[in-house]
Design an enzyme around this catalytic site. Structure first.
Site, PDB file in Angstrom:
ATOM      1  N   HIS A  62       0.846  -1.203   0.000  1.00 30.93           N
ATOM      2  CA  HIS A  62       0.000   0.000   0.000  1.00 30.93           C
ATOM      3  C   HIS A  62       0.875   1.244   0.000  1.00 30.93           C
ATOM      4  CE1 HIS A  62       0.730  -0.464   4.315  1.00 30.93           C
ATOM      5  NE2 HIS A  62       0.174   0.707   4.560  1.00 30.93           N
ATOM      6  N   HIS A  64       1.352   3.977   1.879  1.00 26.89           N
ATOM      7  CA  HIS A  64       1.830   4.796   3.010  1.00 26.89           C
ATOM      8  C   HIS A  64       3.356   4.956   2.975  1.00 26.89           C
ATOM      9  CE1 HIS A  64      -2.079   4.121   5.502  1.00 26.89           C
ATOM     10  NE2 HIS A  64      -2.152   5.172   4.710  1.00 26.89           N
ATOM     11  N   ASP A  66       5.710   5.007   5.103  1.00 35.60           N
ATOM     12  CA  ASP A  66       6.578   4.089   5.861  1.00 35.60           C
ATOM     13  C   ASP A  66       6.648   2.710   5.208  1.00 35.60           C
ATOM     14  OD1 ASP A  66       3.846   3.764   6.713  1.00 35.60           O
ATOM     15  OD2 ASP A  66       4.549   2.582   8.426  1.00 35.60           O
ATOM     16  N   HIS A  67       5.976   2.554   4.063  1.00 37.28           N
ATOM     17  CA  HIS A  67       6.054   1.293   3.303  1.00 37.28           C
ATOM     18  C   HIS A  67       6.697   1.479   1.923  1.00 37.28           C
ATOM     19  CE1 HIS A  67       3.562  -1.274   6.037  1.00 37.28           C
ATOM     20  NE2 HIS A  67       3.345  -0.063   6.524  1.00 37.28           N
ATOM     21  N   HIS A 120      -7.639  -0.681   5.442  1.00 35.36           N
ATOM     22  CA  HIS A 120      -6.596   0.226   5.952  1.00 35.36           C
ATOM     23  C   HIS A 120      -6.410   1.346   4.931  1.00 35.36           C
ATOM     24  CE1 HIS A 120      -2.929   1.453   8.021  1.00 35.36           C
ATOM     25  NE2 HIS A 120      -2.246   1.332   6.900  1.00 35.36           N
ATOM     26  N   ASP A 137      -0.287  -3.619   6.319  1.00 34.40           N
ATOM     27  CA  ASP A 137      -0.941  -3.096   7.525  1.00 34.40           C
ATOM     28  C   ASP A 137      -2.400  -3.532   7.601  1.00 34.40           C
ATOM     29  OD1 ASP A 137       1.418  -1.880   8.144  1.00 34.40           O
ATOM     30  OD2 ASP A 137       0.729   0.176   7.787  1.00 34.40           O
ATOM     31  N   HIS A 175       4.386  -4.340  10.936  1.00 34.04           N
ATOM     32  CA  HIS A 175       4.814  -3.685  12.181  1.00 34.04           C
ATOM     33  C   HIS A 175       4.940  -4.676  13.334  1.00 34.04           C
ATOM     34  CE1 HIS A 175       4.287   0.599  10.931  1.00 34.04           C
ATOM     35  NE2 HIS A 175       3.381   0.077  10.114  1.00 34.04           N
TER      36      HIS A 175
HETATM   37 ZN   LIG Z   1      -0.179   1.795   6.427  1.00 38.84          ZN
END
Ligand SMILES: [Zn+2]
Length: 264
Positions: A62, A64, A66-67, A120, A137, A175
């Site tokens: 996805h 985001h 942080d990915h 998400h 996530d 995570h």
């Molecule tokens: Zn995420």
């Protein structure tokens, strides 16, 4: 020809405070790695150097930051396929995959079935193959991701899709949230023996600096309340928390997710 039943070795590197970037070894060439959700390039580059390995592809669940934040930095060291969902917010994607498709990395001996798992984010996908699930996530050990873009109906259906995978599936999520998730799971089901036992396992792993992952789907089906929104015990706990009867698994999921969002 990629055989989905061939087991794979998966390494982890840490990023930020609690992200994992998974590095899948090619079964045919273990020094060729596929990075899953590289939010940061630096720890991946360090592992490539340390192990004299090369990056062969990037999988993204996805959009985001942080990915995906490390994709540009990794591509500076050589072009590799960047495979992810159809979403304009993933600008560096070179190959688009969607639910129901099979993503083949034939030269690496790898193949993954793509599952659409909105909730998400709306375009979130998961990669399943070789008895491993890369869930980003969407599904965490003992919990699930926050519902930023989808509805309870969508996200509960996404989790239904994941829980239907073979129970021996190893869960690689984005995570390290397991300890906190177990605290919530035990607030929902204080007498869940499997969750109580797993809490001890996770405490020991974390105290030793080890990841609590991968988990196994068979274990998640017992400890993760979000995978059992059709279970009368989970439904009763969620209903008692909101003080009203809940009509169906999606409503139970919505109540459970909102409860977790405000849980300390
Ligand atoms: Zn995420």
């Amino acid at each position: 020809m990629a055989n989905l039943t061939v087991p794979i070795n998966v390494r982890h590197v840490r990023a930020f405070t609690d992200n994992y970037i998974w590095l899948i070894e090619s079964p045919s060439a273990p020094d060729r790695l596929v990075a899953v959700d590289p939010g940061d390039a630096a720890p991946v580059l360090e592992e490539l150097r340390r192990s004299a390995s090369s990056l062969a592809a990037i999988l993204l669940t996805h959009h985001h930051p942080d990915h995906i934040g490390g994709v540009a930095g990794l591509l500076e060291h050589g072009a590799v396929p960047v495979i992810g969902p159809d979403d304009a917010r993933i600008a560096l994607r070179t190959q688009t995959v969607g639910g129901g498709e099979r993503c083949k990395l034939a030269d690496l001996g790898l193949a993954f079935d793509i599952l659409a798992v909105p909730g998400h984010t709306l375009s979130h996908i998961a990669f399943w193959g070789h008895d491993a699930l890369f869930s980003g996530d969407t599904l965490f050990s003992a919990g699930c991701g926050r519902m930023f873009e989808g509805t309870p109906l969508q996200m509960n259906a996404s989790l239904d899709r994941l829980r239907a995978l073979p129970p021996q599936t190893r869960l690689f999520c984005g995570h390290e949230y397991t300890a906190a998730n177990l605290r919530f799971a035990l607030a929902v089901e204080p007498d869940n023996a499997a969750a109580l036992e797993h809490r001890g396992v996770v405490e020991r792993l974390r105290a030793g600096g080890m990841p609590s992952l991968p988990s196994r789907l068979a274990l998640e089906l017992r400890i993760n309340p979000f995978l059992r929104c059709d279970d009368p015990k989970i439904s009763a706990a969620a209903s008692a928390h909101v003080g009203t009867a809940l009509d169906g698994p999606a409503a139970v999921f919505g109540a459970l997710r909102a409860w977790k969002d405000s849980f300390q």
